[in-house]
Design an enzyme around this catalytic site. Structure first.
Site, PDB file in Angstrom:
ATOM      1  N   SER A  73      11.256 -12.951  -3.458  1.00 57.06           N
ATOM      2  CA  SER A  73      12.581 -12.613  -3.971  1.00 57.06           C
ATOM      3  C   SER A  73      13.647 -13.221  -3.075  1.00 57.06           C
ATOM      4  CB  SER A  73      12.727 -11.089  -4.019  1.00 57.06           C
ATOM      5  OG  SER A  73      14.067 -10.694  -4.190  1.00 57.06           O
ATOM      6  N   ILE A  91      14.175 -12.743 -16.666  1.00 60.39           N
ATOM      7  CA  ILE A  91      14.396 -12.051 -17.931  1.00 60.39           C
ATOM      8  C   ILE A  91      15.814 -12.347 -18.400  1.00 60.39           C
ATOM      9  CG2 ILE A  91      12.742 -10.216 -17.446  1.00 60.39           C
ATOM     10  CD1 ILE A  91      15.116  -8.398 -16.822  1.00 60.39           C
ATOM     11  N   GLU A 135       3.110  -6.308   5.298  1.00 61.93           N
ATOM     12  CA  GLU A 135       2.445  -7.582   5.556  1.00 61.93           C
ATOM     13  C   GLU A 135       2.963  -8.129   6.886  1.00 61.93           C
ATOM     14  OE1 GLU A 135       0.047  -8.980   3.911  1.00 61.93           O
ATOM     15  OE2 GLU A 135       0.086  -7.875   2.010  1.00 61.93           O
ATOM     16  N   CYS A 194       0.816  -1.196   0.000  1.00 60.26           N
ATOM     17  CA  CYS A 194       0.000   0.000   0.000  1.00 60.26           C
ATOM     18  C   CYS A 194       0.856   1.255   0.000  1.00 60.26           C
ATOM     19  CB  CYS A 194      -0.913   0.004   1.232  1.00 60.26           C
ATOM     20  SG  CYS A 194      -1.884  -1.505   1.426  1.00 60.26           S
ATOM     21  N   ILE A 203      -4.233  -7.720  -0.766  1.00 63.99           N
ATOM     22  CA  ILE A 203      -3.505  -8.988  -0.833  1.00 63.99           C
ATOM     23  C   ILE A 203      -4.177 -10.047   0.045  1.00 63.99           C
ATOM     24  CG2 ILE A 203      -1.300 -10.140  -0.422  1.00 63.99           C
ATOM     25  CD1 ILE A 203      -1.164  -8.167  -2.705  1.00 63.99           C
ATOM     26  N   ARG A 206      -4.612   1.316  -1.426  1.00 65.70           N
ATOM     27  CA  ARG A 206      -4.610  -0.097  -1.076  1.00 65.70           C
ATOM     28  C   ARG A 206      -4.315  -0.995  -2.273  1.00 65.70           C
ATOM     29  NH1 ARG A 206      -9.645  -3.901   1.023  1.00 65.70           N
ATOM     30  NH2 ARG A 206      -8.339  -5.573   1.891  1.00 65.70           N
ATOM     31  N   ASN A 215       1.553   0.182   5.555  1.00 70.17           N
ATOM     32  CA  ASN A 215       2.054  -0.454   4.333  1.00 70.17           C
ATOM     33  C   ASN A 215       2.875  -1.665   4.748  1.00 70.17           C
ATOM     34  OD1 ASN A 215       3.271  -1.087   1.848  1.00 70.17           O
ATOM     35  ND2 ASN A 215       4.863   0.458   2.105  1.00 70.17           N
TER      36      ASN A 215
END
Length: 650
Positions: A370, A297, A82, A2, A57, A54, A80
Site C-alpha cells: 500500500s 475499485i 513481518e 497473525c 506468509i 497464523r 503479529n
C-alpha cells in the site's frame, strides 16, 4: 500476519483447564486474522497462557508455528507482523552461535530478543510488529508495538489478571471481564472519528502506543517506555542538493519496497493512480521479472471514481491489473458488518471502499503493498496549505482581541441552518459559529490545527455525562515551521489512530496482509529531516516524492487534484441508508440508551434529510457508535467458541 492473545493470572492457581478455556476463547476471536492455524502455550505454575492464530506468509511449514519458544527455553513469543531484515539478523545470530530450526522471521525475532535483549533487538528491526513476550526466568510479560503503530495491540489489567490481544474483541472474550464504556473517550471519538491511543472506548482497556514497550513484572507493576520517538527528529536546515536528496530517497524507497516483496504466497499491490500508490507500484514492477498484480475499485458516481487513473498507470507500467466497479448495493451491504470489522467505534467513511478493495484483492493474493504514509511524510494534504494561510491571517490579531471575538461569537443565539439569516449568508449557522470561536481562541498554531481537524466542535455537550478526554500533545523537537508541526501531529495521531487502523482492520478481516513501504522507519527518519523546500515548492506538494516518481511514471498520469478515497455517503444517508440510520437515530432510542443528547443529533439528521445542511460526516460518527453498540449487545448474547488449537504446556 497473525493474531496475538495473552493472559496472565499473576497470582497463579487458575489451573490448566481454566487457562485453556480462557485463552481458547480469546484466540478464537482472532481466527479471521490467522486462518492457516492456531496454537497456544500454557505455563500452569506461572498462570500464563499465550495464544496465536497464523496467516502463513514466510516459511509455510509447521516450523513457523506460534507461540514459539527461544532455543534456550527462556522466552516464549506470540507475534503479529513481518521483519523485513530477518535474513541479515539471522546471519548475525548464527555468528553468535544461535541455531535455527526453520526459516520464519518469528524464529529470528525470538532468538534476537533472547540474544540481544528487548530494546537492543527492537532497534535492529526493519518491519511492522506487535507481540507479547513471556520471560520465564524473570517472570515478566512484555508487550511491544512497532515504531509507527502499523500493527495494533490492546491490553487491560483486570484485578490480578493481565490481558492482551491484537483486537479489542480478544479482551472481551475473557469471561471475567465486564468493561464499561468511557463517556469521556466517546466524546473524544466524536471529535476525531476514531479513538486515539492510549485510550480505548472502554475505561478498563488501553492501546499500547506506537514505538513503546510495556513491561509487567511479577508483582503486577507496569513500566511503559518509548524505544523510538519521531518527535525527537530535528528537521535538517542544511543545504541538501536536490539531486542528492532524490537519489537518496529513490534508494531508500527501492530497498523498502524490495524487502516487502519477499513472501512465499501470492503478492500484489493496491493502486489508486495517485502519487503514493503509483510510486510503490512502479518500484515493485522495477524489481520484478514479470508483471505484478495490481488492484483498484471504482464507483460510477462522479467525483468518486479513481479507477481510470489507476488503469492508466497500470497500463504504463505493464502490471497485471484487476479492477472492480462497485454498485451502490455492494457497498451498502457492507455497512452492517463494519462494527464487527473495526471492533471499536470508527467513522472514517473511507473504511467502506478500503474494505471492498481488501475483499477484491484477497480473491487473488495474500499480501498487498500500500502507498499509505506519503501525505503525512511529504506534506501532501491540501489542508496543510489552507491551515497555514488561515493561521497567518489570524495570528496578525492580538490574542486578546481574538479571545474577545471568540467570546462574542459564542454569545450569539443558536441559529437553525435553514433560517433566513443563515441562508442569506449574513450570519453563519451555529456549527460554523462554534468552529470560528474555537479557532479564534486557539493559543498557538498547534491548537489551531487540531481545532480545524475536529468533527464535532464541542462533543462534551453531545455526550451525556461526559467531560471530553483531551489528547495530550508534546511539541516535539525544536526547529521546523508550522508545516512541520502539522505533519508531526498527523504522524503520531491521525496516521496510527485512523489511517493504519482502517487498513489493518479492513485487510485482516479477510486475512490479507497489507505492507506499507513508505512507512519504513528509515524513510520516515529521512523525510522528517528534510527541509521544507524539498516537501513544498512553487505551490507543489510532495515535491521530492514527485521527483522520484517522474523517473518511472509520466507526470501527466498522476498530476490532478487529490480526490481522496471515499463514497457518496451524504446521498446514501438520504436514500438507501435512510431507514437504517433512522432506526439508529430514533429519538426514543437515543433517550433510552442515554449516551447522546437527542435534540442536537435529531436536528442535524432533520437538516440533512431536508438538504439544508450536509451533516453526513457528523452523523456517521454517531451512527457508527450506535451500530457498534447494537452489535456488541448481540455478540454478548452468543457463547464464545473454543479455539481449535494445539496447546503446549510446561
Amino acid at each position: 500476519m497473525c493474531g496475538v492473545a495473552a493472559l496472565w493470572e499473576i497470582d497463579g492457581g487458575a489451573g490448566r483447564e481454566v487457562l485453556l478455556r480462557h485463552i481458547g476463547a480469546m484466540t478464537a476471536s482472532l481466527r479471521h486474522r490467522g486462518p492457516d492455524g492456531s496454537g497456544c502455550w500454557i505455563d500452569e505454575r506461572a498462570g500464563v497462557a499465550l495464544g496465536h492464530t497464523r496467516l502463513a506468509i514466510v516459511d509455510l511449514s509447521p516450523a513457523g508455528a506460534q507461540p514459539m519458544a527461544s532455543s534456550d527455553g527462556r522466552f516464549v513469543l506470540s507475534y503479529n507482523g513481518e521483519i523485513y531484515n530477518a535474513a541479515e539478523l539471522r546471519r548475525d545470530l548464527e555468528r553468535r552461535g544461535r541455531r535455527f530450526r526453520g526459516g520464519s522471521d518469528t524464529e529470528v525475532l525470538v532468538e534476537g530478543l533472547a540474544a540481544w535483549g528487548i530494546e537492543p533487538c527492537l532497534r535492529r528491526l526493519i518491519g511492522m510488529f506487535a507481540f507479547a513476550l513471556w520471560d520465564r526466568e524473570a517472570r515478566t510479560m512484555t508487550l511491544v508495538r512497532d515504531r509507527l503503530g502499523i500493527k495494533p495491540l490492546y491490553w487491560a489489567q483486570v484485578g490480578r489478571t493481565v490481558l492482551a490481544g491484537s483486537e479489542l474483541k480478544t479482551l472481551r472474550a475473557f469471561a471475567g471481564w465486564t468493561p464499561e464504556i468511557d463517556r469521556d473517550v466517546l466524546a473524544t471519538y466524536l471529535r476525531y472519528r476514531c479513538v486515539p491511543a492510549p485510550r480505548t472506548i472502554y475505561r478498563e482497556a488501553a492501546k499500547l502506543p506506537p514505538g513503546h514497550v510495556l513491561e509487567i513484572d511479577r508483582h503486577g507493576q507496569t513500566r511503559l517506555r518509548q524505544f523510538w520517538d519521531p518527535l525527537a527528529i530535528v528537521p535538517d536546515s542544511t543545504d541538501l542538493a536536490d539531486a542528492e536528496a532524490e537519489e537518496r530517497l529513490d534508494a531508500l524507497l527501492r530497498d523498502a519496497v524490495g524487502r516487502r516483496m519477499v513472501a512465499d504466497v501470492p503478492l500484489g499491490g493496491f493502486l489508486s493512480g495517485g502519487i503514493d500508490s503509483s510510486l510503490v507500484t512502479a518500484l515493485m514492477q522495477a524489481q520484478s521479472s514479470r508483471p505484478i498484480r495490481t488492484f483498484s475499485i471504482g464507483f460510477d458516481e462522479p467525483g468518486f471514481d479513481e479507477a481510470p487513473h489507476a488503469r492508466a498507470v497500470a497500463a504504463h507500467l505493464g502490471t497485471d491489473h484487476t479492477e472492480l466497479y462497485v454498485a451502490p448495493g455492494q457497498a451498502l451491504d457492507l455497512v452492517p458488518s463494519l462494527p464487527e470489522v473495526f471492533d471499536e467505534p470508527f467513522a472514517d467513511a473511507s473504511q467502506i471502499p478500503t474494505c471492498l478493495l481488501a475483499v477484491l484483492t484477497r480473491q487473488h493474493v495474500t499480501v498487498a503493498l500500500s502507498g499509505d504514509g506519503g501525505d503525512e511524510l511529504f506534506a501532501g494534504y491540501e489542508r496543510y496549505a489552507r491551515a497555514e494561510q488561515a493561521w497567518q491571517r489570524l495570528s496578525r490579531l492580538p490574542r486578546g482581541v481574538r479571545r474577545l471575538a471568540a467570546h462574542a461569537l459564542r454569545r450569539l443565539p443558536a441559529l437553525d441552518g435553514g433560517s433566513l439569516l443563515c441562508r442569506s449568508g449574513l450570519v453563519p449557522p451555529t456549527e460554523r459559529i462554534d468552529h470560528w470561536a474555537s479557532t479564534l481562541a486557539a493559543g498557538d498554531d498547534v491548537a489551531f490545527y487540531r481545532h480545524r481537524g475536529s468533527q464535532w466542535r464541542d462533543p462534551g455537550r453531545i455526550v451525556r455525562g461526559a467531560e471530553e478526554w483531551r489528547v495530550p500533545w508534546r511539541p516535539g523537537a525544536p526547529g521546523g515551521d508550522f508545516l512541520a508541526r502539522m505533519q508531526r501531529i498527523d504522524l503520531v495521531s491521525y496516521l496510527p489512530n485512523d489511517v493504519l487502523t482502517k487498513v489493518d482492520r479492513a485487510t485482516m478481516a479477510v486475512a490479507l496482509e497489507a505492507r506499507v513501504p513508505i512507512l519504513d522507519h528509515r524513510v520516515v527518519e529521512f523525510a522528517l529531516g528534510l527541509p521544507r523546500r524539498l516537501k513544498q515548492r512553487d505551490g507543489t506538494s510532495k515535491w521530492l516524492l514527485r521527483r522520484v516518481l517522474d523517473r518511472y511514471v509520466p507526470g501527466a498520469l498522476v498530476d490532478r487534484p487529490k480526490a481522496g478515497f471515499s463514497v457518496p455517503l451524504a446521498g446514501w444517508l438520504r436514500g438507501p441508508l435512510r431507514d437504517w440510520a433512522e432506526d439508529l437515530l430514533g429519538e426514543t432510542r437515543l433517550r433510552e440508551e442515554g449516551f447522546f443528547e437527542a435534540a442536537p443529533v435529531r436536528l442535524r439528521w432533520r437538516q440533512h434529510l431536508e438538504g439544508t445542511r450536509d451533516w453526513h460526516a457528523h452523523l456517521w460518527t454517531v451512527l457508527m457508535f450506535q451500530a457498534w453498540l447494537q452489535h456488541g449487545r448481540q455478540a454478548t448474547s452468543r457463547p464464545a467458541p473454543l479455539a481449535e488449537a494445539t496447546c503446549a504446556a510446561e
